[in-house]
Design a protein around this motif. Structure first.
Motif, PDB file in Angstrom:
ATOM      1  N   ASN A 215      49.322  -9.986 -21.760  1.00 35.52           N
ATOM      2  CA  ASN A 215      50.756  -9.817 -21.554  1.00 35.52           C
ATOM      3  C   ASN A 215      51.405  -8.909 -22.584  1.00 35.52           C
ATOM      4  OD1 ASN A 215      50.382 -13.065 -20.629  1.00 35.52           O
ATOM      5  ND2 ASN A 215      51.436 -11.702 -19.223  1.00 35.52           N
ATOM      6  N   LEU A 216      50.777  -8.776 -23.764  1.00 36.37           N
ATOM      7  CA  LEU A 216      51.338  -7.954 -24.832  1.00 36.37           C
ATOM      8  C   LEU A 216      50.640  -6.604 -24.895  1.00 36.37           C
ATOM      9  CD1 LEU A 216      52.666 -10.619 -25.556  1.00 36.37           C
ATOM     10  CD2 LEU A 216      52.118 -10.201 -27.948  1.00 36.37           C
ATOM     11  N   ASN A 217      51.345  -5.611 -25.441  1.00 36.67           N
ATOM     12  CA  ASN A 217      50.744  -4.301 -25.634  1.00 36.67           C
ATOM     13  C   ASN A 217      50.174  -4.190 -27.055  1.00 36.67           C
ATOM     14  OD1 ASN A 217      52.966  -3.849 -27.328  1.00 36.67           O
ATOM     15  ND2 ASN A 217      54.049  -2.571 -25.835  1.00 36.67           N
ATOM     16  N   LEU A 218      49.762  -2.999 -27.429  1.00 36.46           N
ATOM     17  CA  LEU A 218      49.162  -2.796 -28.750  1.00 36.46           C
ATOM     18  C   LEU A 218      50.125  -3.103 -29.891  1.00 36.46           C
ATOM     19  CD1 LEU A 218      47.042   0.474 -28.428  1.00 36.46           C
ATOM     20  CD2 LEU A 218      46.228  -1.775 -29.160  1.00 36.46           C
ATOM     21  N   MET A 219      51.409  -3.000 -29.636  1.00 37.96           N
ATOM     22  CA  MET A 219      52.423  -3.265 -30.656  1.00 37.96           C
ATOM     23  C   MET A 219      52.830  -4.740 -30.663  1.00 37.96           C
ATOM     24  SD  MET A 219      52.578  -0.318 -31.924  1.00 37.96           S
ATOM     25  CE  MET A 219      53.925  -0.552 -33.072  1.00 37.96           C
ATOM     26  N   TYR A 220      52.110  -5.568 -29.916  1.00 37.73           N
ATOM     27  CA  TYR A 220      52.396  -7.004 -29.837  1.00 37.73           C
ATOM     28  C   TYR A 220      53.797  -7.271 -29.274  1.00 37.73           C
ATOM     29  CZ  TYR A 220      48.035  -8.223 -32.119  1.00 37.73           C
ATOM     30  OH  TYR A 220      46.702  -8.383 -32.397  1.00 37.73           O
ATOM     31  N   ARG A 221      54.181  -6.440 -28.325  1.00 39.38           N
ATOM     32  CA  ARG A 221      55.423  -6.646 -27.597  1.00 39.38           C
ATOM     33  C   ARG A 221      55.096  -7.013 -26.159  1.00 39.38           C
ATOM     34  NH1 ARG A 221      57.737  -1.093 -30.093  1.00 39.38           N
ATOM     35  NH2 ARG A 221      58.405  -1.907 -32.122  1.00 39.38           N
ATOM     36  N   VAL A 222      55.922  -7.876 -25.569  1.00 41.42           N
ATOM     37  CA  VAL A 222      55.699  -8.253 -24.175  1.00 41.42           C
ATOM     38  C   VAL A 222      55.865  -7.019 -23.294  1.00 41.42           C
ATOM     39  CG1 VAL A 222      56.535  -9.628 -22.242  1.00 41.42           C
ATOM     40  CG2 VAL A 222      56.384 -10.645 -24.523  1.00 41.42           C
ATOM     41  N   ALA A 223      54.822  -6.702 -22.552  1.00 41.31           N
ATOM     42  CA  ALA A 223      54.830  -5.497 -21.730  1.00 41.31           C
ATOM     43  C   ALA A 223      54.507  -5.772 -20.271  1.00 41.31           C
ATOM     44  CB  ALA A 223      53.822  -4.482 -22.283  1.00 41.31           C
ATOM     45  N   HIS A 224      53.969  -6.957 -19.976  1.00 41.62           N
ATOM     46  CA  HIS A 224      53.514  -7.242 -18.615  1.00 41.62           C
ATOM     47  C   HIS A 224      53.854  -8.677 -18.242  1.00 41.62           C
ATOM     48  CE1 HIS A 224      51.163  -3.559 -18.974  1.00 41.62           C
ATOM     49  NE2 HIS A 224      50.667  -4.033 -20.101  1.00 41.62           N
ATOM     50  N   PRO A 225      54.206  -8.902 -16.981  1.00 46.10           N
ATOM     51  CA  PRO A 225      54.465 -10.271 -16.522  1.00 46.10           C
ATOM     52  C   PRO A 225      53.142 -10.985 -16.239  1.00 46.10           C
ATOM     53  CG  PRO A 225      54.681  -8.761 -14.686  1.00 46.10           C
ATOM     54  CD  PRO A 225      54.412  -7.908 -15.905  1.00 46.10           C
ATOM     55  N   PRO A 226      53.191 -12.297 -16.069  1.00 46.06           N
ATOM     56  CA  PRO A 226      51.979 -13.004 -15.650  1.00 46.06           C
ATOM     57  C   PRO A 226      51.508 -12.506 -14.278  1.00 46.06           C
ATOM     58  CG  PRO A 226      53.627 -14.547 -16.470  1.00 46.06           C
ATOM     59  CD  PRO A 226      54.307 -13.217 -16.340  1.00 46.06           C
ATOM     60  N   TRP A 227      50.199 -12.568 -14.067  1.00 44.54           N
ATOM     61  CA  TRP A 227      49.668 -12.350 -12.725  1.00 44.54           C
ATOM     62  C   TRP A 227      49.977 -13.585 -11.875  1.00 44.54           C
ATOM     63  CZ3 TRP A 227      47.734  -7.751 -11.298  1.00 44.54           C
ATOM     64  CH2 TRP A 227      47.156  -6.910 -12.263  1.00 44.54           C
TER      65      TRP A 227
END
Length: 221
Positions: free
Chosen positions: A194-206
């Protein structure tokens, strides 16, 4: 078997409250609930998890979740109402499930094993013909490339997949490799980070509907 709705997460690293988690029958988290694996972090995750409505909650720890390796029983106490799978599984809502956090050795993180015989022996302990396989590591060559393009998945897990034949294989670990793919055995693979390389939420749950002919992705891509 009646249709089931699965909601799938991974690599939330303490940012779980920033996610909008859809309702469903079965919640899956493929590891890295925490950032540093402390008891305080795991307790906070467990408190949030207890507020979710899903009747079944299946968790596999990740390499950040140190308490789950050093004190697994204490970790389970902090995760009430959830099943913490550490090389274990069972039948859940009619699905045969097995989960494991072990990964190829990476720095000084939790759940490390050397590539080769030890990992191969571990994957050999899993039952064949699974409905749902949950691991933290990707298999080699499947949604496992770092931002540098390096494939870092587990070759020993890949070698076991023709016997395991999961209809759905959920994992995370490599944030930037999130996506879906087909395994050679025909099953569906999801990197659920769910997080990107910067440890930010970038994607919703599947969100996955398990229909009579198998899992079908509804949303999350």
């Amino acid at each position: 078997m009646a249709n089931l709705r699965l909601v799938v997460l991974s690599d939330t690293h303490g940012r779980h409250r920033d996610l909008s988690v859809p309702a469903g029958d079965l919640l899956v988290h493929a590891g890295d609930f925490t950032r540093s694996g402390s008891e305080r972090e795991l307790a906070a995750f467990g408190q949030w998890l207890a507020t979710l409505p899903h009747g079944i909650k299946l968790l596999v720890p990740g390499n950040h979740d140190f308490l789950c390796q050093s004190q697994p029983e204490r970790a389970r106490e902090l995760l009430p109402g959830a099943e913490l799978l550490i090389g274990s599984g069972g039948l859940f809502a009619g699905l045969s499930v097995w989960g494991s956090p072990w990964q190829p050795w990476f720095k000084d993180w939790a759940f490390n094993l050397p590539r080769g015989p030890q990992l191969a022996q571990h994957w050999a302990s899993a039952p064949a013909d699974l409905d749902l396989l949950i691991t933290h590591t990707p298999p080699a060559g499947v949604l496992d490339r770092t931002w540098r393009g390096e494939p870092v998945g587990c070759a020993d897990l890949s070698a076991a997949l023709p016997r395991l034949r999961p209809r759905l294989h959920v994992f995370g670990h490599i944030h930037e490799a999130r996506g879906q793919a087909r395994l050679d055995s025909g099953g569906l693979a999801l990197n659920a980070s769910n997080l990107n390389l910067m440890y930010r939420v970038a994607h919703p749950p599947w969100v996955i509907d398990w229909e009579p002919d198998g899992p079908r992705v509804l949303s999350g891509g």
